[in-house]
Design an enzyme around this catalytic site. Structure first.
Site, mmCIF file in Angstrom:
data_model
loop_
_atom_site.group_PDB
_atom_site.id
_atom_site.type_symbol
_atom_site.label_atom_id
_atom_site.label_comp_id
_atom_site.label_asym_id
_atom_site.label_seq_id
_atom_site.Cartn_x
_atom_site.Cartn_y
_atom_site.Cartn_z
ATOM 1 N N SER A 132 0.852 -1.177 0.000
ATOM 2 C CA SER A 132 0.000 0.000 0.000
ATOM 3 C C SER A 132 0.896 1.238 0.000
ATOM 4 C CB SER A 132 -0.856 -0.047 1.254
ATOM 5 O OG SER A 132 -1.742 1.026 1.262
ATOM 6 N N GLU A 134 2.049 11.393 -10.399
ATOM 7 C CA GLU A 134 1.006 10.897 -11.310
ATOM 8 C C GLU A 134 -0.296 10.722 -10.534
ATOM 9 O OE1 GLU A 134 3.565 7.520 -11.126
ATOM 10 O OE2 GLU A 134 1.841 6.178 -11.347
ATOM 11 N N LYS A 175 -3.430 9.286 -8.594
ATOM 12 C CA LYS A 175 -3.711 8.052 -7.863
ATOM 13 C C LYS A 175 -5.097 7.595 -8.310
ATOM 14 C CE LYS A 175 -3.708 6.066 -3.239
ATOM 15 N NZ LYS A 175 -4.970 5.355 -3.274
ATOM 16 N N ARG A 186 -5.113 -7.771 -5.245
ATOM 17 C CA ARG A 186 -4.142 -7.596 -4.173
ATOM 18 C C ARG A 186 -4.403 -8.521 -2.989
ATOM 19 N NH1 ARG A 186 -3.075 -1.749 -1.641
ATOM 20 N NH2 ARG A 186 -5.184 -2.024 -0.870
ATOM 21 N N GLU A 226 -3.863 -0.396 -11.987
ATOM 22 C CA GLU A 226 -5.193 -0.220 -11.404
ATOM 23 C C GLU A 226 -6.284 -0.513 -12.426
ATOM 24 O OE1 GLU A 226 -4.662 0.646 -8.323
ATOM 25 O OE2 GLU A 226 -6.513 1.461 -7.472
ATOM 26 N N LYS A 267 6.764 9.453 -6.398
ATOM 27 C CA LYS A 267 7.729 8.354 -6.246
ATOM 28 C C LYS A 267 9.123 8.891 -6.538
ATOM 29 C CE LYS A 267 4.214 5.210 -8.038
ATOM 30 N NZ LYS A 267 3.692 4.504 -9.209
ATOM 31 N N CYS A 279 -43.326 29.613 -13.288
ATOM 32 C CA CYS A 279 -43.089 28.240 -12.867
ATOM 33 C C CYS A 279 -42.789 27.379 -14.092
ATOM 34 C CB CYS A 279 -44.329 27.711 -12.133
ATOM 35 S SG CYS A 279 -44.240 25.946 -11.801
ATOM 36 N N CYS A 307 -44.241 29.407 -6.960
ATOM 37 C CA CYS A 307 -45.241 29.248 -8.011
ATOM 38 C C CYS A 307 -46.609 29.558 -7.412
ATOM 39 C CB CYS A 307 -45.190 27.811 -8.526
ATOM 40 S SG CYS A 307 -46.652 27.327 -9.434
HETATM 41 S S1 IVH Z 1 2.187 2.782 -6.753
HETATM 42 C C1 IVH Z 1 4.344 -0.198 -3.596
HETATM 43 N N1 IVH Z 1 0.771 4.363 -8.229
HETATM 44 O O1 IVH Z 1 -3.154 3.029 -4.408
HETATM 45 C C2 IVH Z 1 3.058 0.418 -3.947
HETATM 46 N N2 IVH Z 1 -0.374 3.021 -6.663
HETATM 47 O O2 IVH Z 1 -3.195 3.324 -1.498
HETATM 48 C C3 IVH Z 1 3.003 0.754 -5.396
HETATM 49 N N3 IVH Z 1 -2.816 3.291 -6.719
HETATM 50 O O3 IVH Z 1 -2.121 -0.199 -3.644
HETATM 51 C C4 IVH Z 1 1.776 1.459 -5.727
HETATM 52 N N4 IVH Z 1 -2.858 4.749 -8.345
HETATM 53 O O4 IVH Z 1 -3.754 0.167 -5.640
HETATM 54 C C5 IVH Z 1 0.747 3.454 -7.251
HETATM 55 N N5 IVH Z 1 -0.347 5.774 -9.656
HETATM 56 C C6 IVH Z 1 -0.372 4.879 -8.677
HETATM 57 C C7 IVH Z 1 -1.559 4.443 -8.108
HETATM 58 C C8 IVH Z 1 -1.536 3.525 -7.087
HETATM 59 C C9 IVH Z 1 -3.574 4.041 -7.518
HETATM 60 C C10 IVH Z 1 -3.333 2.426 -5.663
HETATM 61 C C11 IVH Z 1 -2.687 1.076 -5.575
HETATM 62 C C12 IVH Z 1 -2.087 1.054 -4.204
HETATM 63 C C13 IVH Z 1 -2.954 2.014 -3.481
HETATM 64 C C14 IVH Z 1 -2.311 2.548 -2.228
#
Ligand code: IVH
Length: 707
Positions: free
Chosen positions: A92, A124, A126, A147, A182, A298, A427, A445
């Site tokens: 996560s 990027e 999420k 997962r 995803e 990241k 009305c 009205c």
């Molecule tokens: S990177 C090691 N990038 O968000 C973890 N995750 O809350 C690598 N998610 O489990 C995940 N968009 O299901 C990554 N651009 C993105 C993402 C993303 C959605 C989800 C993914 C992850 C969860 C964590």
């Protein structure tokens, strides 16, 4: 023997109790979300629980349970699917909620690496869907797994074959390649799916994420096939050869292999650039056509990612900067005017659908003309006076999880073609003039019962709980009956003549009509018959007279006792003068506005005709003053004046009413007793002149004390 210091302190006991509660709540929420695809709390509430658990565990590390949900990802794979063990765990992300958290993320990395030089990141969207791990061997898709709990997921390989964004073969791929990303559903596909579900009277999905999860986690792959799912690749698991030297290039490589990657991924050279891209994505959120709930940052250099590694459940090299869950930008597509039960014209914003706090929002209230124009009801400027126009970019919030509202406008994004909204003077439902009375923010009205919108809303109110509450006849059925040409229900009385009008059992024959089968028709007739006998106060409330709620309906019922008395009084009343008006106003809790509204309802011939037609169908149970046998004041009318020392006026009134008395606000010929506290003035004199019993506080208490 236990020494004092061996005993847990009270704060430790409290912390332990809290940890137990939080563990249970988080585990239940995980199950609702991951196993049942039916979350019961919002993402923000979930995040708050997890944050709190982490905080308590940090303060009391010894209390942390071995299987703490703070270290877990998702929920165990559910029964029914075969299991896939992830060779590289699916983790996560840690959350950041504000700029401070993002700064902390960078600081922690620097500290861990002991490094002060330049740091590159990627940023990027999420994606708000569910993660999937795809394993390719020799370029061939051999397994797709959800997962699950991060270690073991569900095998959904057959289902993945039906997702067109997922390649089944990859040319010139490394011998082993696990691609992660995803699965999600676009807004358009989600709306179409729910429309199909509605047509089939099937379960509706709360949001695109649930729809995606429900569609992927299908034991019957043909169901998945019929549901348009999409996939963004953003990470990888086991790979037999490194994809690239940086995150950015690795994702480009996945794109070259034929995966769909997100076009909004950017390289950023520090926190300032990350936050700028976050703002940009936040503004684009409503127009993306799919749900995102934050921006993922990241570390770009994969060698640094390797050095940073992982904590229990999250990587040190990434963070999810979440959007505030209750706010989202969208676009105002149109403004509709809804007409309510009392004729009020309510402007409603039609929005490009956007998820706010886990719920897809496509409407928001615009309150009234002033609000749209940028003024409060008191004339002060709101939104610095910015008016709301069709085409505007608007920020939506959900106030206390109820009707969504508009928080802000982005004037910089206003389209050149936009024009100020002109509030209708008529009305939209019946064309009657819509008047805005002096001192009122609302246009109303003037069509009364000729207005179909008002008529339908009044019927819905009539059958609602608290009113007639007829089983099997709710808002939906009322709509159908109102528009029915053969068996129409246009007024409340029509409900009670329905069965007689259906001499040829039409309803029974139209088996497929909105939820009506033979059995439910019989049930409906008996449910209607059951309510032919009704309490007087319920009848008054059900009439839907403006300003008359359940409490005031009860006051009127207690005062007049039965229907003929009420009708006679209202027909004889003249607003603001004469004994009938005075008598009406003598009811504590009934003011001039409400009194006028009731008189107007009875004195309008159309309204009265509708009420009388209804009353002919009913047996109305008179309302007794809440008599208590043995109470010396049951059925008596009592007036309080002056100040009481032993209890407040409100308490005295409540107590008198409990004992069956009516409490009036002023002296009249009907008054039986005046309770005069200290400082009582003109009322006491008036009562004495009328020969009414006058009691001081002590005598009053003595009268009611042994009851
Ligand atoms: S990177 C090691 N990038 O968000 C973890 N995750 O809350 C690598 N998610 O489990 C995940 N968009 O299901 C990554 N651009 C993105 C993402 C993303 C959605 C989800 C993914 C992850 C969860 C964590």
């Amino acid at each position: 023997m236990l020494k004092n210091r061996d005993l847990p302190s009270s704060s430790e006991v409290k912390a332990h109790q809290r940890i137990i509660v939080l563990n249970a709540e988080i585990t239940a929420a995980n199950q609702d979300y991951h196993q049942f695809d039916a979350p019961r709390i919002s993402d923000a509430e979930y995040d708050a629980l997890k944050q709190e658990l982490l905080a308590v565990e940090t303060a009391f590390p010894s209390l942390k349970s071995a299987d703490s949900p703070s270290e877990k990802v998702g929920a165990p794979a559910s029964e029914g699917f075969s299991k896939v063990k992830h060779r590289v765990p699916m983790l996560s992300l840690e959350n950041a909620f504000d700029e401070g958290d993002v700064g902390d993320f960078e600081d922690r990395i620097r500290k861990y690496l002991g490094y002060q030089g330049a740091l590159d990141f990627t940023a990027e969207p999420k994606i708000d869907g569910l993660s999937l791990s795809l394993r390719y061997e020799g370029g061939e898709l051999v397994s797709a797994a959800t997962r699950g709990d991060g270690a073991v997921g569900e095998n959904v390989t057959t289902n993945a074959f039906y997702i067109s964004d997922i390649p089944q073969f990859i040319d010139s791929a490394p011998p082993v390649l696990e691609v992660r990303g995803e699965v999600y559903m676009s807004h358009g596909d989600f709306a179409a799916l729910n429309a199909r579900q509605t047509a089939l009277s099937d379960k509706l999905f709360a949001n695109p994420r649930n729809a995606a999860a429900g569609s992927l986690r299908q034991l019957d792959p043909l169901v998945t096939k019929a549901r348009p799912l999409r996939f963004f690749a953003y990470a990888w698991g086991e790979v037999s050869a490194p994809l690239a030297g940086t995150q950015f290039d690795a994702i480009e490589k996945l794109a070259a292999y034929g995966f769909v990657t997100n076009p909004l991924m950017r390289r950023c050279d520090g926190v300032t650039a990350l936050l700028a891209h976050y703002e940009e994505i936040a503004h684009m959120r409503a127009d993306l056509g799919y749900d995102i709930d934050g921006v993922v940052y990241k570390i770009n250099d994969l060698a640094l990612q390797e050095r940073l590694g992982f904590r229990a459940a999250t990587p040190r090299w990434a963070v999810a900067h979440k959007f505030s869950a209750e706010l989202a930008w969208s676009e105002l597509l149109g403004i509709d005017i809804q007409v309510g039960r009392t004729g009020a014209l309510s402007p409603v914003a039609r929005l490009r659908p956007v998820t706010v706090g886990g719920v897809v929002v496509s409407n928001a209230t615009l309150h009234n003309q002033d609000y749209i124009a940028g003024r409060s009801s008191k004339g002060a400027l709101i939104r610095q006076g910015g008016d709301i126009r069709i085409g505007d970019h608007v920020q939506i919030y959900r106030a206390g999880d109820v009707i969504p509202k508009i928080k802000d406008l982005d004037l910089a994004k206003r389209p050149a073609w936009s024009v100020a909204f002109v509030f209708p003077e008529h009305c939209p439902e019946c064309g009657s003039v819509a008047l805005r009375e002096e001192g009122d923010a609302v246009h109303r009205c003037t069509g009364g019962l000729i207005c179909p919108a008002q008529a339908v809303e009044r019927l819905k109110h009539f059958v609602s709980r608290g009113a007639f509450d007829i089983e099997g006849l709710g808002a939906k059925q009322i709509e159908t009956f109102y528009h029915d040409t053969l068996l129409p229900v246009k007024t409340p009385a029509d409900i009670f003549t329905l069965q007689a009008r259906d001499a040829v059992h039409l309803l029974q024959k139209l088996q497929n009509r909105d939820g009506f089968g033979a059995k439910s028709v019989t049930n409906l007739w008996s449910a209607i018959d059951e309510k032919r006998t009704i309490a007087f106060e319920k009848l008054i409330y059900a009439l839907g007279i403006r300003h008359v709620g359940e409490a005031s309906a009860t006051l009127l019922a207690r005062h007049y006792g039965d229907y003929p008395q009420l009708e006679d009084a209202m027909m004889a009343a003249t607003p603001h003068q004469g004994p009938v008006w005075d008598d009406l106003l003598s009811i504590v809790g009934i003011g001039a506005v409400l009194a006028n509204s009731v008189i107007a309802a009875f004195q309008s011939s159309a309204e009265r005709a509708a009420i009388q037609a209804l009353v002919r169908e009913l047996t109305i149970l008179p309302t007794q003053a809440v008599a208590q046998s043995g109470s010396p004041i049951a059925g008596k009318t009592v007036v309080f004046t002056g100040s009481l020392e032993r209890m407040t006026r409100a308490e005295a009134k409540a107590r008198a009413e409990r004992l069956g008395a009516k409490v009036a606000g002023s002296i009249s010929a009907k008054t039986d007793c005046l309770v005069a506290g200290s400082g009582a003035g003109s009322k006491a004199k008036a009562a004495q002149a009328l020969g009414i019993l006058v009691l001081d506080e002590a005598a009053w208490l003595a009268l009611i004390s042994d009851i």
